[in-house]
Design a protein around this motif. Structure first.
Motif, PDB file in Angstrom:
ATOM      1  N   ASN A  24      44.965  30.404  37.159  1.00  0.00           N
ATOM      2  CA  ASN A  24      44.001  31.658  37.812  1.00  0.00           C
ATOM      3  C   ASN A  24      43.703  32.560  36.626  1.00  0.00           C
ATOM      4  OD1 ASN A  24      45.855  31.379  40.665  1.00  0.00           O
ATOM      5  ND2 ASN A  24      43.785  31.186  40.697  1.00  0.00           N
ATOM      6  N   LEU A  25      44.591  32.792  36.006  1.00  0.00           N
ATOM      7  CA  LEU A  25      44.343  33.962  34.955  1.00  0.00           C
ATOM      8  C   LEU A  25      43.704  33.642  33.675  1.00  0.00           C
ATOM      9  CD1 LEU A  25      47.871  35.490  34.609  1.00  0.00           C
ATOM     10  CD2 LEU A  25      45.927  36.236  36.118  1.00  0.00           C
ATOM     11  N   ARG A  26      43.782  32.234  33.264  1.00  0.00           N
ATOM     12  CA  ARG A  26      42.797  31.577  32.436  1.00  0.00           C
ATOM     13  C   ARG A  26      41.326  31.613  32.601  1.00  0.00           C
ATOM     14  NH1 ARG A  26      46.528  27.495  31.976  1.00  0.00           N
ATOM     15  NH2 ARG A  26      45.365  26.087  32.775  1.00  0.00           N
ATOM     16  N   THR A  27      41.212  31.356  33.921  1.00  0.00           N
ATOM     17  CA  THR A  27      39.841  31.231  34.581  1.00  0.00           C
ATOM     18  C   THR A  27      39.297  32.690  34.638  1.00  0.00           C
ATOM     19  OG1 THR A  27      40.534  29.342  36.070  1.00  0.00           O
ATOM     20  CG2 THR A  27      38.334  30.548  36.398  1.00  0.00           C
ATOM     21  N   TYR A  59      35.924  34.267  33.068  1.00  0.00           N
ATOM     22  CA  TYR A  59      34.803  34.768  33.740  1.00  0.00           C
ATOM     23  C   TYR A  59      34.702  36.115  33.193  1.00  0.00           C
ATOM     24  CZ  TYR A  59      34.395  31.387  37.236  1.00  0.00           C
ATOM     25  OH  TYR A  59      34.152  30.161  37.763  1.00  0.00           O
ATOM     26  N   THR A  60      35.859  37.194  32.983  1.00  0.00           N
ATOM     27  CA  THR A  60      35.566  38.363  32.197  1.00  0.00           C
ATOM     28  C   THR A  60      34.786  38.539  31.149  1.00  0.00           C
ATOM     29  OG1 THR A  60      37.484  38.968  33.526  1.00  0.00           O
ATOM     30  CG2 THR A  60      36.884  40.330  31.799  1.00  0.00           C
ATOM     31  N   ARG A  61      35.041  37.539  30.207  1.00  0.00           N
ATOM     32  CA  ARG A  61      34.415  37.488  28.915  1.00  0.00           C
ATOM     33  C   ARG A  61      33.117  37.250  29.171  1.00  0.00           C
ATOM     34  NH1 ARG A  61      37.804  34.068  27.151  1.00  0.00           N
ATOM     35  NH2 ARG A  61      36.727  32.084  27.419  1.00  0.00           N
ATOM     36  N   THR A  62      32.623  36.401  29.985  1.00  0.00           N
ATOM     37  CA  THR A  62      31.144  35.968  30.400  1.00  0.00           C
ATOM     38  C   THR A  62      30.767  37.036  31.298  1.00  0.00           C
ATOM     39  OG1 THR A  62      31.858  34.331  31.785  1.00  0.00           O
ATOM     40  CG2 THR A  62      31.625  33.540  29.655  1.00  0.00           C
ATOM     41  N   GLY A  63      31.115  38.051  31.857  1.00  0.00           N
ATOM     42  CA  GLY A  63      30.482  38.926  32.687  1.00  0.00           C
ATOM     43  C   GLY A  63      30.486  38.606  34.106  1.00  0.00           C
ATOM     44  N   ASN A  64      31.219  37.405  34.451  1.00  0.00           N
ATOM     45  CA  ASN A  64      30.923  37.039  36.009  1.00  0.00           C
ATOM     46  C   ASN A  64      32.146  37.803  36.570  1.00  0.00           C
ATOM     47  OD1 ASN A  64      28.728  35.125  36.000  1.00  0.00           O
ATOM     48  ND2 ASN A  64      30.395  33.871  34.551  1.00  0.00           N
ATOM     49  N   ILE A  65      32.045  39.051  36.895  1.00  0.00           N
ATOM     50  CA  ILE A  65      32.992  39.900  37.461  1.00  0.00           C
ATOM     51  C   ILE A  65      33.595  39.559  38.788  1.00  0.00           C
ATOM     52  CG2 ILE A  65      33.960  42.282  37.814  1.00  0.00           C
ATOM     53  CD1 ILE A  65      33.466  41.216  34.827  1.00  0.00           C
ATOM     54  N   ALA A  66      32.604  39.128  39.566  1.00  0.00           N
ATOM     55  CA  ALA A  66      32.854  38.860  41.157  1.00  0.00           C
ATOM     56  C   ALA A  66      33.700  37.616  41.268  1.00  0.00           C
ATOM     57  CB  ALA A  66      31.709  38.444  41.946  1.00  0.00           C
ATOM     58  N   LEU A  67      33.762  36.624  40.227  1.00  0.00           N
ATOM     59  CA  LEU A  67      34.393  35.482  40.084  1.00  0.00           C
ATOM     60  C   LEU A  67      35.757  35.757  39.568  1.00  0.00           C
ATOM     61  CD1 LEU A  67      31.737  32.656  39.387  1.00  0.00           C
ATOM     62  CD2 LEU A  67      32.691  33.105  41.474  1.00  0.00           C
ATOM     63  N   ALA A  68      35.706  36.686  38.549  1.00  0.00           N
ATOM     64  CA  ALA A  68      37.170  36.950  38.060  1.00  0.00           C
ATOM     65  C   ALA A  68      37.629  37.859  39.034  1.00  0.00           C
ATOM     66  CB  ALA A  68      36.636  37.801  36.836  1.00  0.00           C
ATOM     67  N   THR A  78      46.845  46.550  36.949  1.00  0.00           N
ATOM     68  CA  THR A  78      45.853  47.166  35.790  1.00  0.00           C
ATOM     69  C   THR A  78      44.529  46.398  35.725  1.00  0.00           C
ATOM     70  OG1 THR A  78      47.783  48.348  34.785  1.00  0.00           O
ATOM     71  CG2 THR A  78      45.645  48.076  33.514  1.00  0.00           C
ATOM     72  N   ALA A  79      44.921  45.139  35.693  1.00  0.00           N
ATOM     73  CA  ALA A  79      43.471  44.165  35.433  1.00  0.00           C
ATOM     74  C   ALA A  79      42.621  44.280  36.442  1.00  0.00           C
ATOM     75  CB  ALA A  79      44.083  42.690  34.984  1.00  0.00           C
ATOM     76  N   THR A  80      43.229  44.353  37.789  1.00  0.00           N
ATOM     77  CA  THR A  80      42.472  44.204  39.143  1.00  0.00           C
ATOM     78  C   THR A  80      41.848  45.575  38.999  1.00  0.00           C
ATOM     79  OG1 THR A  80      43.995  42.910  40.236  1.00  0.00           O
ATOM     80  CG2 THR A  80      42.609  43.896  41.587  1.00  0.00           C
ATOM     81  N   ALA A  81      42.487  46.573  38.890  1.00  0.00           N
ATOM     82  CA  ALA A  81      41.601  47.928  38.832  1.00  0.00           C
ATOM     83  C   ALA A  81      40.604  48.028  37.620  1.00  0.00           C
ATOM     84  CB  ALA A  81      42.757  49.253  38.518  1.00  0.00           C
ATOM     85  N   GLY A  82      40.839  47.356  36.573  1.00  0.00           N
ATOM     86  CA  GLY A  82      39.854  47.463  35.508  1.00  0.00           C
ATOM     87  C   GLY A  82      38.457  46.637  35.796  1.00  0.00           C
ATOM     88  N   LEU A  83      38.786  45.594  36.549  1.00  0.00           N
ATOM     89  CA  LEU A  83      37.680  45.056  36.874  1.00  0.00           C
ATOM     90  C   LEU A  83      36.860  45.503  38.121  1.00  0.00           C
ATOM     91  CD1 LEU A  83      39.170  41.330  37.381  1.00  0.00           C
ATOM     92  CD2 LEU A  83      37.629  41.911  35.684  1.00  0.00           C
ATOM     93  N   GLY A  84      37.630  46.318  38.977  1.00  0.00           N
ATOM     94  CA  GLY A  84      36.956  47.064  40.044  1.00  0.00           C
ATOM     95  C   GLY A  84      36.304  48.294  39.528  1.00  0.00           C
TER      96      GLY A  84
END
Length: 239
Positions: A38-41, A45-54, A97-103
């Motif tokens: 899950n984290l690799r995926t 997605y984060t690197r490519t800007g697909n935030i909803a999928l991340a 922290t990662a979840t908050a960052g994406l949000g």
């Protein structure tokens, strides 16, 4: 298009996300490996800007992580209970922290936390005497970064010293790739996808050294982009 096909094949082979009900109670190695997928995926997605999928992937990881309470988890004899408890506790904080960052739109911070969490699992495995192809592929990132930096410096200041640095970095990266190839199990080593990625990366690492030797900056840059793609796909699929 080729990358999309590879991603779809990967999703079909493992399924989206991770189900806590799908793993055996207390099966720490299997459960945490699924979470790491899950984290690799999510990182990809984060690197490519697909935030909803991340966010979907990180949420699946959080749900599965919460089922891995130290008191209810029966680690493999290889893992020390105290080390697992510390890993789970700190990992839960990093996931939050990662979840908050994406949000909040702070994708860089989210990416750093996801990488730090994966690094902590890699460190736990190393301390427990475990090592496999996934660990080897995870470890190529620093070598890739050194080669990227050397290639960029060569583009900014062409000349023999910069070319030599790039050649040395490319050689070190190629050695890392060949080491990972030797760690692949017989079944994985025969997979067309693995062979395409690992052989392509090894070849490109050799070519970037030749281009640097010839002083061909644009060609070095082209091979650098190609190698970065290979490294990311290897990590995504086999890390």
């Amino acid at each position: 298009m080729r990358c999309i096909i590879i991603l779809l094949t990967w999703f079909a082979s493992i399924g989206l996300g991770f189900s806590a009900e799908g793993s055996k109670p207390g099966d720490f190695p299997s459960a945490i490996q699924s979470i790491m997928a899950n984290l690799r995926t999510a990182a990809s997605y984060t690197r490519t800007g697909n935030i909803a999928l991340a966010q979907i992937e990180t949420e699946a990881a959080v749900a599965a992580w919460d089922s891995l309470q130290p008191s209810a988890t029966i680690p493999s004899p290889t893992y020390q209970p105290a080390a697992v408890a510390e890993f789970l506790d700190k990992g839960r904080q990093r996931l939050a922290t990662a979840t908050a960052g994406l949000g909040n739109g702070d994708n860089d911070a989210a990416g750093r936390e996801l990488l730090a969490l994966r690094q902590s699992f890699h460190d736990l495995r190393r301390r427990s005497g475990l090592y496999d192809l996934g660990d080897c592929i995870f470890e190529i990132a620093p070598a890739m970064e050194k080669m990227r930096a050397a290639a960029i410096r060569l583009g900014e200041q062409p000349g023999p010293p910069r070319a030599e640095d790039t050649i040395a970095a490319a050689s070190a990266f190629r050695d890392r790739l060949q080491r990972c190839d030797s760690w692949a199990s017989t079944d994985v080593a025969k997979q067309p996808e693995f062979r395409r990625l690992i052989d392509g990366a090894i070849t490109s690492a050799g070519e970037i050294a030749h281009a640097a030797m010839a002083g061909d900056g644009p060609l070095v840059h082209r091979y650098l982009i190609e190698l970065q793609s290979y490294a990311q796909l290897l990590d995504f699929r086999f890390g």
